[in-house]
Design a protein around this motif. Structure first.
Motif, PDB file in Angstrom:
ATOM      1  N   ARG A   1      10.944  16.912   6.496  1.00 58.91           N
ATOM      2  CA  ARG A   1      11.965  16.175   7.297  1.00 58.91           C
ATOM      3  C   ARG A   1      12.637  16.779   8.153  1.00 58.91           C
ATOM      4  O   ARG A   1      13.257  17.206   8.299  1.00 58.91           O
ATOM      5  CB  ARG A   1      12.664  15.661   6.723  1.00 58.91           C
ATOM      6  CG  ARG A   1      13.591  14.115   7.157  1.00 58.91           C
ATOM      7  CD  ARG A   1      14.395  13.910   6.018  1.00 58.91           C
ATOM      8  NE  ARG A   1      14.340  12.547   4.659  1.00 58.91           N
ATOM      9  CZ  ARG A   1      14.426  12.805   3.654  1.00 58.91           C
ATOM     10  NH1 ARG A   1      15.348  13.202   3.129  1.00 58.91           N
ATOM     11  NH2 ARG A   1      14.032  12.093   2.946  1.00 58.91           N
TER      12      ARG A   1
ATOM     13  N   ALA B   1      14.775  19.856   5.294  1.00 61.03           N
ATOM     14  CA  ALA B   1      13.983  19.281   3.746  1.00 61.03           C
ATOM     15  C   ALA B   1      13.296  19.912   4.197  1.00 61.03           C
ATOM     16  O   ALA B   1      12.144  19.168   4.105  1.00 61.03           O
ATOM     17  CB  ALA B   1      14.945  18.862   3.168  1.00 61.03           C
TER      18      ALA B   1
ATOM     19  N   HIS C   1      13.701  21.089  -4.585  1.00 56.68           N
ATOM     20  CA  HIS C   1      12.992  20.884  -3.091  1.00 56.68           C
ATOM     21  C   HIS C   1      13.218  22.456  -2.348  1.00 56.68           C
ATOM     22  O   HIS C   1      14.313  22.754  -2.737  1.00 56.68           O
ATOM     23  CB  HIS C   1      14.536  19.758  -1.751  1.00 56.68           C
ATOM     24  CG  HIS C   1      15.568  19.757  -1.817  1.00 56.68           C
ATOM     25  ND1 HIS C   1      16.399  20.238  -2.623  1.00 56.68           N
ATOM     26  CD2 HIS C   1      15.914  20.422  -0.696  1.00 56.68           C
ATOM     27  CE1 HIS C   1      17.917  20.421  -2.834  1.00 56.68           C
ATOM     28  NE2 HIS C   1      17.863  20.871  -0.974  1.00 56.68           N
TER      29      HIS C   1
ATOM     30  N   LEU D   1       8.574  18.603  -5.490  1.00 52.66           N
ATOM     31  CA  LEU D   1       9.902  18.523  -4.424  1.00 52.66           C
ATOM     32  C   LEU D   1      10.053  17.747  -3.769  1.00 52.66           C
ATOM     33  O   LEU D   1       8.619  16.429  -3.040  1.00 52.66           O
ATOM     34  CB  LEU D   1       9.296  19.818  -3.867  1.00 52.66           C
ATOM     35  CG  LEU D   1       9.303  21.219  -4.089  1.00 52.66           C
ATOM     36  CD1 LEU D   1       8.060  21.663  -5.268  1.00 52.66           C
ATOM     37  CD2 LEU D   1       9.007  21.836  -2.854  1.00 52.66           C
ATOM     38  N   LYS D   2      11.304  17.025  -4.040  1.00 53.49           N
ATOM     39  CA  LYS D   2      11.440  15.391  -3.349  1.00 53.49           C
ATOM     40  C   LYS D   2      12.692  15.151  -3.661  1.00 53.49           C
ATOM     41  O   LYS D   2      13.650  16.451  -3.480  1.00 53.49           O
ATOM     42  CB  LYS D   2      11.188  14.395  -4.734  1.00 53.49           C
ATOM     43  CG  LYS D   2      11.736  14.472  -6.255  1.00 53.49           C
ATOM     44  CD  LYS D   2      11.300  13.809  -6.576  1.00 53.49           C
ATOM     45  CE  LYS D   2      12.337  13.897  -8.499  1.00 53.49           C
ATOM     46  NZ  LYS D   2      11.560  12.772  -9.431  1.00 53.49           N
ATOM     47  N   PRO D   3      13.458  14.385  -2.223  1.00 51.12           N
ATOM     48  CA  PRO D   3      14.546  13.896  -1.786  1.00 51.12           C
ATOM     49  C   PRO D   3      15.101  13.908  -3.067  1.00 51.12           C
ATOM     50  O   PRO D   3      14.799  12.829  -3.961  1.00 51.12           O
ATOM     51  CB  PRO D   3      14.160  12.721  -0.892  1.00 51.12           C
ATOM     52  CG  PRO D   3      12.870  13.242  -0.504  1.00 51.12           C
ATOM     53  CD  PRO D   3      12.131  13.667  -1.432  1.00 51.12           C
TER      54      PRO D   3
ATOM     55  N   GLU E   1      17.476  22.257  -5.796  1.00 50.64           N
ATOM     56  CA  GLU E   1      17.795  21.488  -7.187  1.00 50.64           C
ATOM     57  C   GLU E   1      19.299  20.577  -6.638  1.00 50.64           C
ATOM     58  O   GLU E   1      20.448  21.205  -6.639  1.00 50.64           O
ATOM     59  CB  GLU E   1      17.729  21.969  -8.040  1.00 50.64           C
ATOM     60  CG  GLU E   1      17.752  20.860  -8.608  1.00 50.64           C
ATOM     61  CD  GLU E   1      17.573  21.355 -10.586  1.00 50.64           C
ATOM     62  OE1 GLU E   1      16.142  20.777 -11.457  1.00 50.64           O
ATOM     63  OE2 GLU E   1      17.692  22.242 -10.623  1.00 50.64           O
ATOM     64  N   THR E   2      19.161  19.350  -6.381  1.00 52.52           N
ATOM     65  CA  THR E   2      20.110  18.322  -6.291  1.00 52.52           C
ATOM     66  C   THR E   2      19.807  17.803  -7.620  1.00 52.52           C
ATOM     67  O   THR E   2      19.489  17.309  -8.444  1.00 52.52           O
ATOM     68  CB  THR E   2      20.491  17.781  -4.938  1.00 52.52           C
ATOM     69  OG1 THR E   2      19.930  17.894  -4.051  1.00 52.52           O
ATOM     70  CG2 THR E   2      21.194  16.498  -4.904  1.00 52.52           C
TER      71      THR E   2
ATOM     72  N   LEU F   1      14.371  27.818  -2.137  1.00 51.97           N
ATOM     73  CA  LEU F   1      13.987  26.289  -3.536  1.00 51.97           C
ATOM     74  C   LEU F   1      15.807  25.952  -3.819  1.00 51.97           C
ATOM     75  O   LEU F   1      16.120  26.736  -4.630  1.00 51.97           O
ATOM     76  CB  LEU F   1      12.998  26.843  -4.249  1.00 51.97           C
ATOM     77  CG  LEU F   1      11.853  27.351  -4.390  1.00 51.97           C
ATOM     78  CD1 LEU F   1      11.343  27.624  -5.912  1.00 51.97           C
ATOM     79  CD2 LEU F   1      11.101  25.407  -3.886  1.00 51.97           C
TER      80      LEU F   1
ATOM     81  N   PHE G   1       9.251  19.078   1.018  1.00 57.28           N
ATOM     82  CA  PHE G   1       8.929  18.472   0.248  1.00 57.28           C
ATOM     83  C   PHE G   1       7.196  18.536  -0.587  1.00 57.28           C
ATOM     84  O   PHE G   1       6.166  18.408   0.599  1.00 57.28           O
ATOM     85  CB  PHE G   1       9.757  16.304  -0.019  1.00 57.28           C
ATOM     86  CG  PHE G   1      11.026  16.911   0.503  1.00 57.28           C
ATOM     87  CD1 PHE G   1      11.900  16.596  -0.550  1.00 57.28           C
ATOM     88  CD2 PHE G   1      11.193  16.320   1.777  1.00 57.28           C
ATOM     89  CE1 PHE G   1      13.350  16.963   0.518  1.00 57.28           C
ATOM     90  CE2 PHE G   1      12.562  16.292   2.219  1.00 57.28           C
ATOM     91  CZ  PHE G   1      13.312  16.603   1.682  1.00 57.28           C
TER      92      PHE G   1
END
Length: 153
Positions: A41, A51, A113, A107-109, A81-82, A79, A53
């Motif tokens: 992005r 970031a 990620h 890996l995604k918003p 993680e949220t 790497l 993905f």
């Protein structure tokens, strides 16, 4: 002479017994996960963090463990993680990412990620960035990530 025949027969039987196990392991040494649909992005205003993905698919018969990330286009890649903890979004580094056989890490918003820090040159939409993911066993998973504008799907 009889003892030599027995020893020879035992050796042949041992080779036959262990050969299938060796044959199964050899192709696995060359098996690595594959990165698919990688994208980065683009952030407005030249912010120092971006970031990434996509998907990392492990079609191998053994689990794969990714132990980092690197990019020639960035000073640092990790790497992350949220997660929502007690109603608050928290981000943490992921030192190891284990991907089971025939499984995919997405890996995604808002989840797992790639954090890319301090781009070495300004990136534009459409730019392709190579990312490498070293594995615990010494391999390297390579992927291509395409830079997208913030409003692109």
């Amino acid at each position: 002479m009889h003892t030599i025949r027995r020893a020879l027969l035992a050796s042949v039987l041992a080779l036959v017994a262990f050969a299938p196990a060796c044959a199964k392991e050899k192709p696995q040494a060359d098996c690595l996960p594959v990165v698919r649909d990688g994208w980065i992005r683009l952030v407005p205003g030249g912010m120092p963090m971006q970031a990434g993905f996509g998907r990392i698919e492990n079609a191998c018969a053994m689990p794969a463990t990714i132990v980092g990330a690197r990019s020639g286009a960035h000073e640092s890649a990790e790497l992350h993680e949220t997660r929502i903890v007690d109603g608050v979004s928290r981000m943490r580094a992921v030192p190891e990412l284990r991907i089971a056989p025939d499984a995919t890490a997405v890996l995604k918003p808002g989840g797992l990620h790639l954090m890319l820090m301090d781009p070495r040159v300004p990136l534009k939409a459409g730019t392709k960035v190579a990312i490498e993911f070293p594995t615990k066993d010494g391999g390297v998973v390579r992927g291509e990530f395409v830079v997208r504008a913030p409003d692109a799907p």
